[in-house]
Motif scaffolding. Structure first.
Motif, PDB file in Angstrom:
ATOM      1  N   LEU A   1      -7.672   4.702  -3.452  1.00  9.03           N
ATOM      2  CA  LEU A   1      -6.866   4.183  -2.351  1.00  9.03           C
ATOM      3  C   LEU A   1      -7.392   4.643  -0.994  1.00  9.03           C
ATOM      4  CD1 LEU A   1      -3.287   4.670  -3.866  1.00  9.03           C
ATOM      5  CD2 LEU A   1      -4.460   2.494  -3.466  1.00  9.03           C
TER       6      LEU A   1
ATOM      7  N   HIS B   1     -10.173   4.474   0.171  1.00  4.72           N
ATOM      8  CA  HIS B   1     -11.179   3.558   0.710  1.00  4.72           C
ATOM      9  C   HIS B   1     -10.550   2.340   1.378  1.00  4.72           C
ATOM     10  CE1 HIS B   1     -14.687   5.659  -0.864  1.00  4.72           C
ATOM     11  NE2 HIS B   1     -13.962   5.913  -1.948  1.00  4.72           N
ATOM     12  N   SER B   2      -9.229   2.336   1.453  1.00  6.83           N
ATOM     13  CA  SER B   2      -8.536   1.261   2.158  1.00  6.83           C
ATOM     14  C   SER B   2      -8.262   1.682   3.594  1.00  6.83           C
ATOM     15  CB  SER B   2      -7.218   0.940   1.452  1.00  6.83           C
ATOM     16  OG  SER B   2      -6.416   0.104   2.259  1.00  6.83           O
ATOM     17  N   ASP B   3      -8.388   0.726   4.532  1.00  4.45           N
ATOM     18  CA  ASP B   3      -8.096   1.009   5.940  1.00  4.45           C
ATOM     19  C   ASP B   3      -6.643   1.427   6.144  1.00  4.45           C
ATOM     20  OD1 ASP B   3     -10.651   0.318   6.596  1.00  4.45           O
ATOM     21  OD2 ASP B   3     -10.175  -1.748   7.133  1.00  4.45           O
ATOM     22  N   GLU B   4      -5.789   1.021   5.229  1.00  9.47           N
ATOM     23  CA  GLU B   4      -4.354   1.251   5.412  1.00  9.47           C
ATOM     24  C   GLU B   4      -3.880   2.578   4.810  1.00  9.47           C
ATOM     25  OE1 GLU B   4      -2.332  -2.058   3.664  1.00  9.47           O
ATOM     26  OE2 GLU B   4      -3.697  -3.533   4.553  1.00  9.47           O
TER      27      GLU B   4
ATOM     28  N   MET C   1       0.832  -1.210   0.000  1.00 15.07           N
ATOM     29  CA  MET C   1       0.000   0.000   0.000  1.00 15.07           C
ATOM     30  C   MET C   1       0.865   1.258   0.000  1.00 15.07           C
ATOM     31  SD  MET C   1      -2.767   1.790   0.097  1.00 15.07           S
ATOM     32  CE  MET C   1      -4.101   0.639   0.303  1.00 15.07           C
TER      33      MET C   1
END
Length: 1055
Positions: A30, A32-35, A1
């Protein structure tokens, strides 16, 4: 990521548009990613990554925080919210960037920390405040700067009265940073003063609820800060090491303004010292300011420019303007304080109003110097005449020193009208002498001095005219001398077009009091300038402005001989003007058309072509359209021009209504059609309604645009008002009448699923239908129409929509009270009757009913309901007065506290509610009277009533409560005015005068209610009610009245 984020960030900085766009879209995905936030934070921390990418990462984190950090964000977007572990890691990493060696990284990170604080402190990040204070104590100026960047945004946007403990900790640190000039850079010290100003505002917000707290702490706070601030003011303007002292001085000026606003009583001991040092600065800076910005090219211009301009930390060039604006604002506030008035006005001389002190006269002369047009403004105007027009408008959008002077003079004209007039005249004589000397010495800057004199006096024109018209006033200007020495020389100076134009505008500003010979000369000159295509645009546009004033304020005999030239010139110039400038020519045209109907008719082709033509170019401009509508009404009202104008305008308007695909254009065209119908005769000329009504109804029946629907309702109201018979008798191919079409349109607008905003004027339309078409509506149709309206009222959510429907019921109740009550009582809406629905909405929104006539009808209708004595009305329980909430007493009530301990209200019978609302009418009329008499309203009169001990500078302290001997009526008005209040309800005074939209509605003007004195009506009603004990007044209603309401009965209504 992390690699993906890095690549996307790098691509977002690419100079190649497609690469940049793809990368930005990738970043959005990107997110929308938790990371994502943790990966971006790692990129920002990577010292090996170039600074631009690290900055971009920090910017992305801030956007992410606002969109995805908390569901409570106003900018929240659906998506995963990071878990607490991720949040904690991101917070730690971003906070560590506050100690970066790179200033840009620190500043960007501070913005992210302040955003996180909004959502996470104190619950999820309890140590943040102490961590930031730790940075302030670190001894590292860069770390301190970072912490101040956070506080400057955090305190401003998110701290409140709930954070007094934190503010108490912060204030000493701010003071330490502010006074440590050798340790901290200017930008850090500026932020310290800025946050101090925010703290003042926050603390002052609790002055009403916790006056003792403010009285205890404000003096100590000001004692700590005022002396250092005064020291900053006393320091000369400097640029040590390339760093200017102006930003710090400017921020200190804003701080003393905040102190004046927030702690007026407590700052009073410092005001004289502040004025002394600011006045000294104002005088010292005047000559350098003029050399740098007005008389450029002189031998001292370059050094003055170097002294008064600087680059801020972002590299943007700034100047002394911000400091001067702060000084002018503080002076404006100072003139409002009683303890400062003696510095401006000598009450012992010149009678009641007093005369200006030498200081006041000198101040006004200095203001005239600062008011001169700068070289930059002249260059801007030469490049773009729209900017010239905008800057001349009273509400121009550019703020500069000249505009700040304008606001100060306007404030002085309001608070010290007589002394200001005398001070302006004194200053004008002084400045005119300078201009005269320069003119004779061939100094080309003379006109700038003269123009500023006229501009400054013109700002206070309305106040000065009052003084000129008052034969007893000692504060007057010698207009003859002023025209001789200033106006005429400018008017004849073609080489200085902006000065020449000022002469026209100035003369027109004083049209009401001009000697006839001067007025006639300027009307002739203005008309020629308006019609001369070779005239400089600044002079021509100024002459156009002047024409509007001349036509409004001079006797028509002075304007009529020139009307043909004026109208012809305006018709020629209007098509040449842009959207931003055309309004001044249209306004002048509207004023000119009032003088002579014959000339208007003779020049109708030119008028029509120019006015309708400019509307076709700019149909979406609200200001232009409103003036065009006024002109359309005037032409439709002119029997000599009506037919030709309509023949020319109607096809264009009709085509726009039926053919345009833009709702804004259709709405604007319908508004023009409304002007034609409203200005036309009643009934309308044969065939008029038939020609346009069907097309209008077809558009309205198939349109969902709110603006079009609102315009349509207003237009249909005028059709019904002017030509009800023709509308009712017209039939379409299926046999439906025009009235049937309108009623069906009303039903659609009032459907439960329809927007309230789309039906804001349907109440007026229905009222007009009932008023004009009753003979065409069967009883069951009328009952059904009322049921439809009531059904919608039962589900209405907004006060504006409810109040727009209420006049319909008021009209019906005035004429048929018993029948309306019976009809509404038979309707059922759940567990309520239609009568209960209407009464609840009426009482809840009574004060929101708009319009002079509607307000009168609503009040009279309530008296009719009361006098019915119908138990279905009088016993219906409604919301009464607020019950004091002991749980929240003396506290600042937050939203959570409101939910825990919500406000409670008494329940009272409708008959009592009616009396309370009608007493509000009396109270509002008292407010209206005293606002007109003295401009201060009731609040100013309480000052005279000895209700409480007022601080020297106008702050209020309670002197007791209602149970402690204070007369409750004194909250409204001093005791010596009680006799007048009796006259009020006896019909001695009528406050409900003035313009209203219904003033040209013949039906309204013919209604006896419109012409009756509402105060007399209510006075009679109250006396008879008390004398006859109607609706069991003494036992049932009187106990529900507050002390103030009982006092009104006892003092205002004679027994």
């Amino acid at each position: 990521m992390e690699a993906q984020v890095f690549e996307a960030l790098q691509g977002s900085l690419s100079a190649e548009p497609n690469t940049r766009m793809r990368s930005e879209l990738n970043l959005k995905q990107l997110e929308h990613s938790d990371e994502f936030s943790l990966a971006a934070a790692n990129v920002a921390l990577a010292a090996e990554v170039r600074t631009a990418v690290r900055q971009a990462a920090i910017v992305q984190i801030r956007g992410y925080v606002n969109r995805h950090w908390s569901i409570g964000s106003t900018r929240y977007e659906p998506g995963p919210i990071p878990n607490q572990q991720t949040k904690s890691q991101v917070r730690e990493k971003v906070f560590s960037l506050l100690t970066s060696s790179d200033r840009k990284i620190r500043t960007a990170s501070a913005a992210v920390v302040s955003s996180m604080a909004r959502y996470d402190w104190p619950d999820e990040w309890p140590l943040l405040f102490s961590q930031l204070v730790g940075l302030l104590h670190s001894g590292n100026k860069d770390h301190t700067h970072s912490a101040m960047c956070v506080f400057s945004e955090w305190v401003t946007n998110d701290m409140s009265e709930q954070h007094m403990e934190q503010l108490g900790t912060l204030l000493p640190e701010l003071k330490r940073i502010f006074v440590s000039g050798s340790e901290y850079d200017t930008s850090t010290r500026v932020m310290a003063v800025r946050v101090f100003s925010d703290c003042i505002e926050i603390i002052s917000n609790i002055s009403f609820a916790q006056a003792d707290f403010v009285d205890t702490h404000a003096p100590a706070i000001l004692k700590e800060w005022m002396d250092p601030i005064l020291d900053v003011f006393k320091q000369p303007i400097s640029s040590r090491g390339g760093v200017s002292s102006i930003p710090l001085k400017a921020e200190c000026a804003k701080a003393v303004v905040k102190a004046m606003e927030g702690f007026p009583k407590h700052v009073a001991p410092y005001n004289a010292s502040i004025l002394e040092v600011l006045w000294s600065q104002l005088k010292d800076l005047c000559d350098p300011y003029l050399q740098a910005f007005v008389y450029e090219g002189g031998e001292h211009s370059e050094s003055a420019m170097d002294m008064l301009t600087f680059c801020d930390e972002d590299g943007e060039e700034s100047s002394i303007d911000s400091y001067l604006l702060g000084i002018f604002e503080w002076v404006s506030k100072a003139t409002e304080r009683k303890s400062m008035r003696k510095i401006f006005v000598d009450k012992a001389a010149g009678g009641g109003a007093g005369v200006p002190t030498p200081f006041f006269s000198e101040l006004v002369a200095v203001l005239m110097s600062y008011a001169q047009i700068t070289t930059e403004m002249l260059e801007d105007w030469a490049d773009d005449m729209d900017l010239f027009v905008a800057d001349e408008d009273e509400e121009g959008y550019r703020f500069n020193v000249r505009v700040s002077v304008q606001e100060l003079i306007q404030s002085l004209a309001y608070s010290l009208p007589g002394p200001l007039t005398a001070a302006l005249w004194s200053a004008a004589r002084q400045r005119t002498e300078v201009a005269s000397q320069w003119r004779h010495q061939s100094n080309s800057s003379w006109w700038l001095v003269s123009e500023a004199v006229l501009w400054s006096i013109g700002i206070a024109a309305s106040s000065i005219i009052e003084q000129q018209e008052d034969k007893k006033s000692s504060s007057q200007i010698d207009l003859g001398a002023l025209f001789e020495s200033v106006v005429w020389p400018l008017a004849q100076s073609a080489g200085f077009p902006f000065g020449q134009g000022r002469a026209f505008i100035f003369a027109s500003s004083f049209a009401k009091v001009l000697p006839p010979n001067i007025a006639e000369a300027f009307v002739e000159a203005s008309s020629k300038a308006t019609a001369d295509p070779h005239m400089h645009p600044a002079v021509r546009l100024s002459a156009v402005r002047a024409i509007g004033n001349f036509c409004r304020y001079l006797p028509s005999g002075l304007v009529k001989p020139h009307q043909s030239v004026i109208v012809g010139g305006l018709a020629d110039v209007i098509p040449q003007l842009s959207e931003d400038s055309a309004h001044i020519a249209l306004d002048a045209m509207h004023a000119t058309l009032q003088d002579n109907q014959e000339i208007s008719a003779a020049l109708e082709p030119a008028i029509s072509q120019s006015v309708i033509g400019v509307w076709q170019k700019y149909p979406g401009d609200v200001l232009l359209t409103s003036i065009v509508i006024d002109i359309v009404e005037d032409m439709a009202r002119n029997p000599l021009a009506r037919e030709a104008f309509t023949r020319r305008a109607l096809p264009i308007i009709g085509e726009a209504i039926t053919q345009s695909t833009e709702g804004m254009v259709v709405s604007s065209a319908i508004d023009l059609l409304s002007g034609l119908v409203k200005g036309g005769p009643s009934p309308m000329p044969s065939g008029y309604t038939e020609a346009i009504f069907p097309s209008l109804m077809q558009v309205l029946s198939s349109c969902a645009d709110n603006e079009v629907l609102q315009s349509g309702q207003a237009c249909l109201k005028y059709f019904v008002q002017k030509d009800a018979d023709c509308v009712a008798q017209w039939r379409d191919g299926s046999g439906m009448s025009g009235l049937d079409h309108i009623i069906r349109f009303v039903a659609v607008l009032l459907a439960p699923d329809s927007s309230e905003s789309s039906a804001l004027f349907v109440g007026d339309l229905v009222s007009k239908i009932i008023q004009k078409c009753s003979q065409y509506i069967a009883g069951n149709v009328l009952a059904e129409l009322i049921r439809v309206v009531t059904t919608r009222l039962a589900t209405a959510r907004t006060s504006s929509f409810c109040s727009s429907l209420l006049p319909l019921y008021a009209q019906l109740v005035v004429h048929y009270p018993s029948e309306v009550v019976d009809l509404l009582d038979q309707m059922r809406f759940g567990d309520q009757s239609g009568l209960q629905v209407v009464l609840a909405a009426w009482f809840r929104n009574y004060l929101d009913v708009q319009g002079y006539y509607n307000r009168k009808v609503s009040a009279v209708a309530l008296t009719r309901l009361f006098l019915l004595g119908d138990p279905r009305v009088s016993t219906f329980a409604v919301q009464g007065d607020l019950i004091p909430n002991a749980a929240n007493n003396g506290k600042i009530v937050t939203r959570s506290m409101s939910r825990t301990n919500p406000d409670q209200y008494t329940q009272i019978p409708s008959s009592a509610k009616i009396i309370k609302l009608l007493l509000v009418e009396i109270e509002m009329d008292i407010e209206s009277l005293f606002a007109r008499r003295g401009g201060a309203g009731l609040s100013g009169l309480v000052d005279e009533a000895d209700l409480g001990s007022e601080g020297e500078d106008g702050d209020w302290e309670d002197d007791g409560d209602e149970d402690g001997g204070i007369d409750p009526l004194a909250e409204l008005v001093p005791a010596d005015q009680y006799g007048f209040l009796s006259d009020l309800v006896d019909g001695g005074v009528d406050f409900d005068e003035g313009d209203d939209d219904d003033d040209d509605d013949d039906d309204v003007l013919a209604d006896p209610i419109y012409n009756q004195d509402l105060n007399e009506t209510l006075g009679t009603f109250f006396r008879e009610m008390v004398q006859n004990d109607q609706n069991d007044f003494h036992a049932t209603i009187e106990p529900t009245l507050s002390a103030k309401e009982r006092a009104i009965f006892g003092k205002v209504i004679p027994h």
